[in-house]
Design an enzyme around this catalytic site. Structure first.
Site, PDB file in Angstrom:
ATOM      1  N   HIS A 178       0.900  -1.111  -0.016  1.00 27.48           N
ATOM      2  CA  HIS A 178       0.035  -0.127  -0.172  1.00 27.48           C
ATOM      3  C   HIS A 178       0.781   1.081   0.003  1.00 27.48           C
ATOM      4  O   HIS A 178       1.845   1.183   0.590  1.00 27.48           O
ATOM      5  CB  HIS A 178      -0.930   0.107   1.189  1.00 27.48           C
ATOM      6  CG  HIS A 178      -1.915  -0.771   1.305  1.00 27.48           C
ATOM      7  ND1 HIS A 178      -2.439  -1.521   2.422  1.00 27.48           N
ATOM      8  CD2 HIS A 178      -3.029  -0.945   0.176  1.00 27.48           C
ATOM      9  CE1 HIS A 178      -3.616  -2.168   2.196  1.00 27.48           C
ATOM     10  NE2 HIS A 178      -4.105  -1.936   0.971  1.00 27.48           N
ATOM     11  N   CYS A 272      -2.232   2.803   9.115  1.00 30.74           N
ATOM     12  CA  CYS A 272      -3.220   1.551   8.702  1.00 30.74           C
ATOM     13  C   CYS A 272      -4.341   1.800   9.584  1.00 30.74           C
ATOM     14  O   CYS A 272      -5.567   1.560   9.300  1.00 30.74           O
ATOM     15  CB  CYS A 272      -2.599   0.412   8.616  1.00 30.74           C
ATOM     16  SG  CYS A 272      -1.397   0.251   7.600  1.00 30.74           S
TER      17      CYS A 272
HETATM   18  N1  ARG Z   1      -3.514  -7.139   6.427  1.00 34.65           N
HETATM   19  C1  ARG Z   1      -3.795  -6.082   6.043  1.00 34.65           C
HETATM   20  C2  ARG Z   1      -3.762  -6.282   4.566  1.00 34.65           C
HETATM   21  O1  ARG Z   1      -2.942  -6.870   3.878  1.00 34.65           O
HETATM   22  C3  ARG Z   1      -3.089  -4.887   6.334  1.00 34.65           C
HETATM   23  C4  ARG Z   1      -3.741  -3.603   5.914  1.00 34.65           C
HETATM   24  C5  ARG Z   1      -2.886  -2.524   6.148  1.00 34.65           C
HETATM   25  N2  ARG Z   1      -3.350  -1.234   6.043  1.00 34.65           N
HETATM   26  C6  ARG Z   1      -2.766  -0.019   5.227  1.00 34.65           C
HETATM   27  N3  ARG Z   1      -3.388   0.906   4.984  1.00 34.65           N
HETATM   28  N4  ARG Z   1      -1.677  -0.154   4.868  1.00 34.65           N
HETATM   29  O2  ARG Z   1      -4.792  -5.688   3.596  1.00 34.65           O
END
Ligand code: ARG
Length: 279
Positions: A178, A272
């Site tokens: 992300h 996150c």
């Molecule tokens: N386990 C989640 C995923 O892989 C983690 C999300 C983390 N969120 C973020 N905004 N980076 O989607």
């Protein structure tokens, strides 16, 4: 060398603005599937530890004077704690999420319903996007990640809905799946980022747009140091990212270290867990 008095002048320019955040208590947090390289279902994770760390993050925001709203967690959605992925909210308009992986799909309507219940105008997206995980809002533009989760078509959709210029950036390292794992807005139109997460072309875009950016090294990036939240002065950042913290302090920011090591087992950090509601 910069004269000492000039450095002080620069530092006194940092100004915090009060924010409104949406968060989701990780009561049902777990690592039961793997959709990024940080997740190991065999190792698992503790919901109790996650809740404890999350409470401290929420308290840190409140002590800085920010408003925190909460959305009810849902049993069976262990990643719902990562509120940043729930939507993108700019000028009081809510662009909904559409998750890349089926495991998280049900989070999108849950977040959209919350906003509808609060009276916000919402848009259901036609294209895959993971909210503020891949859309980072600055005053002049929105930086948008693609390569692992969010579809480029969603960048255009967000631009048309929100009427803000959206700049596409290509992510190339699966650990930084992300955009918010590799870059964060500091305020004042500046950013901090980890160069290794971006394609060569996108890196050149970043260099051109942000010549004064704070650059983080791999050691800070691999503890998710770039998954930080700035209010213009105070930067809430993972405690382990000590090199980045030094750079931020030198640049006149106040560092607020937090321990979110349990959430990192799912690939998440402070940002996150935090969805900004921009009115
Ligand atoms: N386990 C989640 C995923 O892989 C983690 C999300 C983390 N969120 C973020 N905004 N980076 O989607």
């Amino acid at each position: 060398m910069i004269p000492a008095n000039l450095a002080v002048t620069t530092q006194s320019h940092r100004v915090a603005t009060t924010r409104h955040y949406l968060m989701c208590r990780p009561e049902f947090f777990a690592v039961t599937y793997a959709i990024n390289p940080w997740m190991d279902p065999a190792a698992g994770a503790s919901a109790a530890t996650a809740v404890h760390q999350w409470e401290a993050l929420k308290r840190a925001y409140e002590e800085l004077g920010h408003k925190v709203s909460v959305i009810d967690p849902i049993d069976g959605l262990p990643d719902m704690v990562f509120a940043a992925n729930g939507a993108l909210v700019v000028d009081g308009k809510v662009y909904g999420a559409r998750f890349a992986h089926s495991e998280r799909a049900a989070e999108a309507p849950a977040y959209l319903n919350w906003f509808t219940g609060q009276g916000y105008p919402v848009k259901e997206p036609a294209f895959t996007n993971e909210g503020e995980g891949d859309f980072l809002t600055l005053d002049e533009m929105i930086l948008a990640g693609t390569g692992f989760r969010t579809d480029v078509a969603a960048h255009m959709e967000a631009q048309e809905f929100l009427g803000r210029p959206v700049i596409t950036l290509r992510l190339v390292d699966p650990r930084f799946y992300h955009l918010d794992t590799a870059l964060f807005p500091l305020g004042d139109g500046n950013i901090a980022y980890y160069p290794g997460a971006f394609s060569e072309g996108s890196l050149n875009v970043l260099r051109r747009l942000f010549p004064d950016a704070i650059l983080a090294g791999e050691a800070d990036a691999t503890v998710l140091g770039l998954n930080a939240v700035s209010d213009g002065l105070n930067v809430v950042v993972n405690a382990e990212a000590t090199g980045l913290q030094d750079s931020l302090t030198r640049a006149g920011y106040q560092v607020v270290p937090v321990d979110l090591s349990e959430l990192r087992k799912a690939g998440g950090g402070p940002k996150c867990c935090t969805l900004e509601i921009r009115s």
